[in-house]
Scaffold this motif. Sequence first.
Motif, short mmCIF file in Angstrom:
data_model
loop_
_atom_site.label_atom_id
_atom_site.label_comp_id
_atom_site.label_asym_id
_atom_site.label_seq_id
_atom_site.Cartn_x
_atom_site.Cartn_y
_atom_site.Cartn_z
N GLY A 1 10.62 15.93 -86.04
CA GLY A 1 10.13 15.61 -84.75
C GLY A 1 10.68 14.48 -84.18
N SER A 2 10.78 13.30 -85.11
CA SER A 2 11.30 12.10 -84.54
C SER A 2 12.59 12.17 -83.93
CB SER A 2 10.99 11.27 -85.53
OG SER A 2 9.80 11.01 -85.77
N LEU A 3 13.58 13.00 -84.67
CA LEU A 3 14.97 13.19 -84.11
C LEU A 3 14.78 13.73 -82.76
CD1 LEU A 3 17.88 13.22 -84.58
CD2 LEU A 3 17.54 15.51 -85.70
N LEU A 4 14.18 14.87 -82.62
CA LEU A 4 14.03 15.58 -81.51
C LEU A 4 13.63 14.90 -80.34
CD1 LEU A 4 12.80 19.04 -82.91
CD2 LEU A 4 15.31 18.51 -81.89
N ALA A 5 12.38 13.94 -80.46
CA ALA A 5 11.60 13.15 -79.51
C ALA A 5 12.55 12.34 -79.12
CB ALA A 5 10.37 12.84 -80.15
N THR A 6 13.33 11.49 -79.93
CA THR A 6 14.22 10.43 -79.60
C THR A 6 15.40 11.05 -78.71
OG1 THR A 6 13.32 9.34 -81.65
CG2 THR A 6 15.47 8.57 -80.44
N TYR A 7 15.87 11.79 -79.24
CA TYR A 7 16.97 12.64 -78.46
C TYR A 7 16.60 13.08 -76.85
CZ TYR A 7 20.60 15.81 -76.86
OH TYR A 7 21.52 16.43 -76.08
N GLY A 8 15.14 13.62 -76.82
CA GLY A 8 14.60 14.06 -75.62
C GLY A 8 14.41 12.68 -74.56
N VAL B 1 15.97 8.96 -65.23
CA VAL B 1 15.38 9.54 -64.10
C VAL B 1 14.68 11.11 -64.94
CG1 VAL B 1 15.21 11.07 -61.97
CG2 VAL B 1 16.95 9.37 -62.10
N PRO B 2 13.45 10.79 -65.11
CA PRO B 2 12.72 11.97 -65.96
C PRO B 2 12.85 13.35 -65.32
CG PRO B 2 11.16 10.02 -65.65
CD PRO B 2 12.29 9.94 -64.54
N ARG B 3 12.90 14.30 -66.18
CA ARG B 3 12.96 15.63 -65.59
C ARG B 3 12.50 16.59 -66.85
NH1 ARG B 3 16.82 18.92 -68.32
NH2 ARG B 3 18.80 17.52 -69.34
N TRP B 4 12.07 17.58 -66.34
CA TRP B 4 11.54 18.71 -67.65
C TRP B 4 12.89 19.26 -68.22
CZ3 TRP B 4 6.82 18.86 -69.04
CH2 TRP B 4 5.76 18.53 -68.04
N ALA B 5 12.57 19.60 -69.52
CA ALA B 5 13.96 20.11 -70.20
C ALA B 5 13.86 21.52 -69.71
CB ALA B 5 13.42 20.14 -71.72
N ILE C 1 6.37 16.01 -77.81
CA ILE C 1 6.99 16.24 -79.30
C ILE C 1 6.68 15.15 -80.17
CG2 ILE C 1 8.91 16.21 -80.70
CD1 ILE C 1 10.71 17.22 -78.20
N TRP C 2 6.47 13.91 -79.50
CA TRP C 2 5.86 12.78 -80.30
C TRP C 2 4.47 13.01 -80.67
CZ3 TRP C 2 8.29 9.73 -83.08
CH2 TRP C 2 9.31 8.96 -82.69
N ILE C 3 3.77 13.65 -79.89
CA ILE C 3 2.09 14.00 -80.16
C ILE C 3 2.04 14.81 -81.27
CG2 ILE C 3 0.24 14.74 -79.41
CD1 ILE C 3 0.83 13.86 -76.48
N GLY D 1 15.91 11.84 -71.16
CA GLY D 1 15.20 11.81 -69.93
C GLY D 1 14.05 13.18 -69.77
N TRP D 2 13.80 13.93 -70.86
CA TRP D 2 12.82 15.10 -70.71
C TRP D 2 11.42 14.48 -70.62
CZ3 TRP D 2 15.19 17.89 -75.49
CH2 TRP D 2 16.52 18.52 -75.06
N VAL D 3 10.68 14.88 -69.78
CA VAL D 3 9.39 14.59 -69.70
C VAL D 3 8.57 15.24 -70.99
CG1 VAL D 3 6.90 15.21 -68.55
CG2 VAL D 3 9.18 14.66 -67.13
N ASP D 4 9.18 16.27 -71.61
CA ASP D 4 8.77 17.09 -72.77
C ASP D 4 8.69 16.15 -73.96
OD1 ASP D 4 10.36 18.69 -70.83
OD2 ASP D 4 9.54 20.12 -71.68
#
Length: 233
Positions: A156-163, A111-115, A174-176, A167-170
């Motif tokens: 950045g890839s580590l952080l994006a994959t964890y996010g 379920v997506p949510r903002w960090a 990070i991927w961008i 389920g962080w929308v953010d």
Amino acid sequence: MSWIAWLYEYTLPVGATGIALREVVGNAFGLASALGGMRRRVWAWPVGIVGNVLLLTVFLGSVFSTPQGTDLLGQAGRQVMFAAVSVYGWVQWRRTRAAAAGTAAAGTGVVPRWATWRERAGVVVVAVGLTAVLTPLFEALGSWPPVWADAWTFTGSLLATYGMAKGWVDFWLIWIAVDLVGVPLLLRGGFYPSALMYAFYGVFCLVGFVLWWRTQRRVLPPGVGTPGMEAVG
């Protein structure tokens, strides 16, 4: 010759040196995983792991004999990291899908949510700190320059994959940021299919961001899952 040997050895006649077929196939699996992630499907994680294994052999060119013959240690390391975090994400999304049975989120893995702001602060600290630590390490190991860019794509890839697993929308944003640095780095190293995939993925991430944002607003009650508020899910 078995199909595995053929996949490993075949080089597409593109450019002066050619392109390893496994680079193209690995990125295809990565794209399929991204599509699954955008739709919040659990199968996105194992599909992504297959792509990670293939691309690991591509970015360690001095070990696995690629047309480029160069190493991008950040890119290679992030494939290992992807596989490890993907196992975590796979388990998390399977649990969420089971818990969501009979609800509006049935059939999806998250379920997506903002960090929260605290989580975002943690992302910034890790982004700056880990990139600073990995840059001299990758340089000492002979990674392709500019080395800071290789270090950031890993971090950045580590952080994006964890996010994504959380389920962080953010995580799409990070991927961008990873893509903006990764595309020039890959072009400089001659990894053209990967660079093309990164460029396409940057646009894809904008679409994914909008879709997850809309889903978060539709699925969660007003005020829930927004920065500074206690999240659910």
